[in-house]
Motif scaffolding. Structure first.
Motif, mmCIF file in Angstrom:
data_model
loop_
_atom_site.group_PDB
_atom_site.id
_atom_site.type_symbol
_atom_site.label_atom_id
_atom_site.label_comp_id
_atom_site.label_asym_id
_atom_site.label_seq_id
_atom_site.Cartn_x
_atom_site.Cartn_y
_atom_site.Cartn_z
ATOM 1 N N ARG A 2 0.835 -1.188 0.000
ATOM 2 C CA ARG A 2 0.000 0.000 0.000
ATOM 3 C C ARG A 2 0.878 1.249 0.000
ATOM 4 O O ARG A 2 1.867 1.319 0.740
ATOM 5 C CB ARG A 2 -0.916 0.017 1.226
ATOM 6 N N LEU A 4 0.760 5.423 0.547
ATOM 7 C CA LEU A 4 -0.007 6.553 1.048
ATOM 8 C C LEU A 4 0.427 7.788 0.277
ATOM 9 O O LEU A 4 1.600 8.179 0.332
ATOM 10 C CB LEU A 4 0.240 6.743 2.546
ATOM 11 N N ARG A 27 0.278 1.466 -9.674
ATOM 12 C CA ARG A 27 -0.729 0.403 -9.698
ATOM 13 C C ARG A 27 -0.365 -0.679 -10.699
ATOM 14 O O ARG A 27 -0.640 -1.867 -10.481
ATOM 15 C CB ARG A 27 -2.100 0.997 -10.021
ATOM 16 N N LEU A 31 0.950 -2.091 -6.769
ATOM 17 C CA LEU A 31 0.778 -1.335 -5.535
ATOM 18 C C LEU A 31 -0.625 -0.736 -5.488
ATOM 19 O O LEU A 31 -1.210 -0.418 -6.530
ATOM 20 C CB LEU A 31 1.826 -0.221 -5.437
ATOM 21 N N THR A 32 -1.165 -0.596 -4.302
ATOM 22 C CA THR A 32 -2.479 0.011 -4.128
ATOM 23 C C THR A 32 -2.312 1.367 -3.461
ATOM 24 O O THR A 32 -1.403 1.569 -2.650
ATOM 25 C CB THR A 32 -3.399 -0.870 -3.275
ATOM 26 N N ASP A 34 -3.648 4.713 -1.260
ATOM 27 C CA ASP A 34 -4.489 5.338 -0.259
ATOM 28 C C ASP A 34 -4.204 6.834 -0.377
ATOM 29 O O ASP A 34 -3.091 7.284 -0.103
ATOM 30 C CB ASP A 34 -4.112 4.807 1.129
ATOM 31 N N ARG A 47 -2.741 4.277 9.750
ATOM 32 C CA ARG A 47 -2.650 4.563 8.317
ATOM 33 C C ARG A 47 -1.198 4.595 7.870
ATOM 34 O O ARG A 47 -0.842 4.061 6.816
ATOM 35 C CB ARG A 47 -3.334 5.895 8.026
ATOM 36 N N ALA A 50 0.350 1.068 7.789
ATOM 37 C CA ALA A 50 -0.089 0.242 6.661
ATOM 38 C C ALA A 50 0.621 0.592 5.366
ATOM 39 O O ALA A 50 0.526 -0.148 4.381
ATOM 40 C CB ALA A 50 -1.600 0.393 6.479
ATOM 41 N N ALA A 51 1.330 1.719 5.337
ATOM 42 C CA ALA A 51 1.959 2.198 4.103
ATOM 43 C C ALA A 51 3.406 1.733 4.011
ATOM 44 O O ALA A 51 4.215 2.024 4.897
ATOM 45 C CB ALA A 51 1.902 3.725 4.037
#
Length: 214
Positions: A2, A4, A27, A31-32, A34, A47, A50-51
């Motif tokens: 993820r 950020l 992407r 990778l995703t 946020d 948050r 999670a990055a």
């Protein structure tokens, strides 16, 4: 992984449009994203945790002491931190730990938009196969840490009413190991037009991936 993306601040740097160029590229590498449009994202420990990569495009921001502590601590613990132009080096001037982590800060760009050369000065996957190139944009004069791994530089001429800069060789692209984290900075990227110059686009994408440990 993820990422950020923290974007906003001075609108002249078009933070949404600029970051969207690379969100799509990241992407494609699995990778995703946020996306945060407030610096309050740095107040959210979960948050941040999670990055794996934090991409910042926020010119002229001010961090609270807690935001600075959370961000710097997360990068030192292993997150990547990356950005370009004013979104990373012309922000958080009052935050010394942030400045130390980034390794440089914007001072001025004599003449505004000018023609100048970018010289590749290192062998590294981020700049592999890229030759020296020229751009027409702001030539950032930065104060930088002497321990940086510099990948590209520019030499100032002393023109544009800034004779004091004559002959100064200033980093344009650099890397920094920070604790267990990785920091990538490029001073190129005033607008989407700058970031779509082929050499700039390639270096920026590769730099973001390097910061992500890819």
């Amino acid at each position: 992984m993820r990422i950020l993306v923290v974007r906003g601040g001075w609108p002249g740097h078009e933070p949404a449009a600029c970051t969207e160029l690379f969100i799509a590229r990241l992407r494609a590498h699995g990778l995703t994203a946020d996306i945060a449009e407030t610096l309050d994202a740095y107040d959210d420990q979960d948050r941040l945790a999670a990055a794996g990569l934090i991409v910042q495009c926020w010119t002229g921001g001010r961090l609270t002491e807690q935001q600075e502590r959370n961000l710097v601590g997360r990068v030192r613990a292993g997150a990547g931190f990356a950005g370009w132009h004013g979104g990373i080096v012309a922000t958080a001037y009052e935050s010394p730990d942030y400045q130390f982590m980034v390794g440089g800060r914007f001072v001025c760009h004599p003449g505004g938009f000018v023609d100048y050369d970018v010289k590749i000065v290192a062998e590294h996957p981020v700049v592999h196969g890229i030759d020296d190139f020229s751009v027409h944009t702001e030539q950032y004069f930065c104060h930088t840490d002497p321990t940086l791994e510099v990948l590209a530089t520019t030499t100032f001429t002393g023109d544009h009413g800034a004779p004091e800069t004559a002959g100064a060789v200033v980093p344009v692209v650099w890397l920094r190991r920070f604790g267990a984290g990785r920091v990538f900075v490029s001073t190129l990227g005033h607008s989407p037009a700058d970031l779509t110059v082929p050499e700039v686009a390639t270096i920026t994408e590769r730099g973001l991936l390097w910061a992500a440990g890819r």
